[in-house]
Scaffold this active site. Structure first.
Site: not given
Ligand code: FAD
Ligand code: NAP
Length: 337
Positions: A164, A237, A333
């Site tokens: 990520r 998320s 995130e």
């Protein structure tokens, strides 16, 4: 350049936060990027590139020029016996591109079906799902470097992809991506290692899945488990899955026998952040307009008129409680503006 002022961004972010952009323009070509660059340099105004707004949390008014990325086009640039090379405009819808490839029989991104957003944003956090990351299929990226005012071509190594993460996240707001080049496989190795995909294929009695079977399975799982941003504000998320040392994992495992964790090297484990949050009692909790989604604790939802500041405060409470209970610090995130 058509410059608009004081434009509401509620329809342009998946949390549906009701804030305004001071300046706003759409980008349909590389030339549009150059014109916008000249404008924000001359006017000493910051800029923000916006794709579909599905990974951004607006906590304040955007005192910047928003560049809404709309460069389109999927072009085949080369083909060999085993592979196909495609050049794709940053403003193409990601799932539309995945469906196009699946339909043509070109594999590599089928596990990334139904991820909201644009092609140009996919490299930013190296989007991933069900054991596949987009970096595996990226050949090169064409971007405008706002530090030098020059166009650059970055290959996979230049992009410094990680979990990520990428160069574009590390050097925030430096590059404006206009095009992503992919290499897809004609005889792909299908990836069914994640339990949920295997279960769907088993239920449907599919023994030799096609690309389409995998894509359909992912679409089904995601539709059942994740909130649709058109109906319930969210950005997927909210936190990354934390990486911890093997010794910290072994200590946690003594008290939490069923902890959801996966070895990622000889010395490190990845923890499922959703499991940690759920085991702090957050799953399904609602405070005012904001909540922790009842089917997946990793997703924070905006039930109505929640503000970005409220969502951020809710996320900080989650971070604190996970740290108190497990000694693990969650990292966001989502891009917080
Ligand atoms: P935006 O939110 O518009 O932008 C994200 C960031 O990238 C911003 O910082 C923006 O400035 C920058 N940016 C965007 N376009 C460009 C460009 N052309 N050049 C330079 N910078 C740019 N993510 C996953 O990895 N895996 C998943 O499985 C997943 N599932 C999701 C499920 C749901 C329901 C939702 C709402 C989100 C999910 N996400 C997932 C997150 C999100 O879909 C991805 O991060 C997606 O790539 C964001 O695309 P976007 O166009 O909406 O980007
Ligand atoms: P899940 O299946 O409930 O699993 C929870 C976590 O465990 C996932 O985050 C995943 O890590 C990890 N995991 C599960 N099986 C694994 C395996 N066989 N090997 C290694 N790790 C495994 O997760 P979910 O919430 O339903 O999501 C399914 C997939 O979609 C995941 O890959 C997830 O990342 C992705 N997704 C991402 C977002 C986002 O916004 N980033 C939103 C929804 C779904 P990984 O996350 O590292 O894969």
């Amino acid at each position: 350049m058509t410059l608009k002022q004081n434009i509401p961004l509620k329809a342009f972010n998946s949390f549906a936060c009701d804030i305004n952009a001071k300046y706003f323009t759409t980008i349909q070509s590389n030339q549009d990027i150059e014109v916008a660059f000249d404008w924000f340099k001359q006017n000493n105004t910051p800029y923000l590139v916006l794709g579909s707004g599905s990974n951004i949390l607006f906590t304040k008014e955007v005192e910047a020029l928003v560049l809404k990325m709309e460069i389109k086009g999927i072009q085949k640039t080369n083909e060999t016996a085993s592979a196909v090379y495609l050049s794709v405009g940053a403003g193409e819808n990601w799932h539309h591109f995945v469906s196009y490839c699946v339909q043509k029989g070109w594999g590599g991104i089928e596990n990334l079906s139904l991820i909201p957003g644009t092609v140009g944003a996919a490299p930013i956090q190296n989007i991933g799902a069900y054991g596949v990351e987009v970096k595996e299929t990226i050949e090169k990226i064409t971007a405008f470097d706002t530090h030098t005012g020059e166009w650059v071509t970055l290959n996979k190594l230049d992009c410094d992809f990680g979990y990520r993460n990428s160069l574009f996240k590390k050097e925030k707001n430096r590059y404006i991506i206009s095009k992503v080049d992919f290499c897809l496989q004609k005889q792909p190795k299908l990836r069914t290692d994640y339990g949920a995909i295997r279960e769907v294929l088993h239920q449907k009695e599919i023994q030799n899945p096609s690309l389409e079977d995998i894509s359909n399975a992912v679409v089904l799982i995601r539709t059942q488990k994740l909130p649709d941003p058109k109906k319930l504000g969210n950005a997927g998320s909210f936190f990354k899955n934390p990486t911890i040392s093997k010794s910290q994992f072994e200590t946690l495992k003594i008290k939490n026998d069923d902890i959801m964790a996966f070895p990622i090297s000889d010395t490190e484990y990845k923890l499922a952040a959703g499991w940690l949050i759920e085991h702090c009692g957050w799953k399904g909790v609602k405070k005012g307009h904001i909540g922790c989604f009842e089917k997946q604790a990793l997703v924070i939802v905006n039930y109505g008129n929640g503000t970005g500041k409220e969502i951020l405060a809710f996320s900080e409470e989650i971070i604190q409680s996970v740290f108190q209970k497990f000694g693990v610090l969650l990292e966001k995130e989502v891009n917080v503006y």
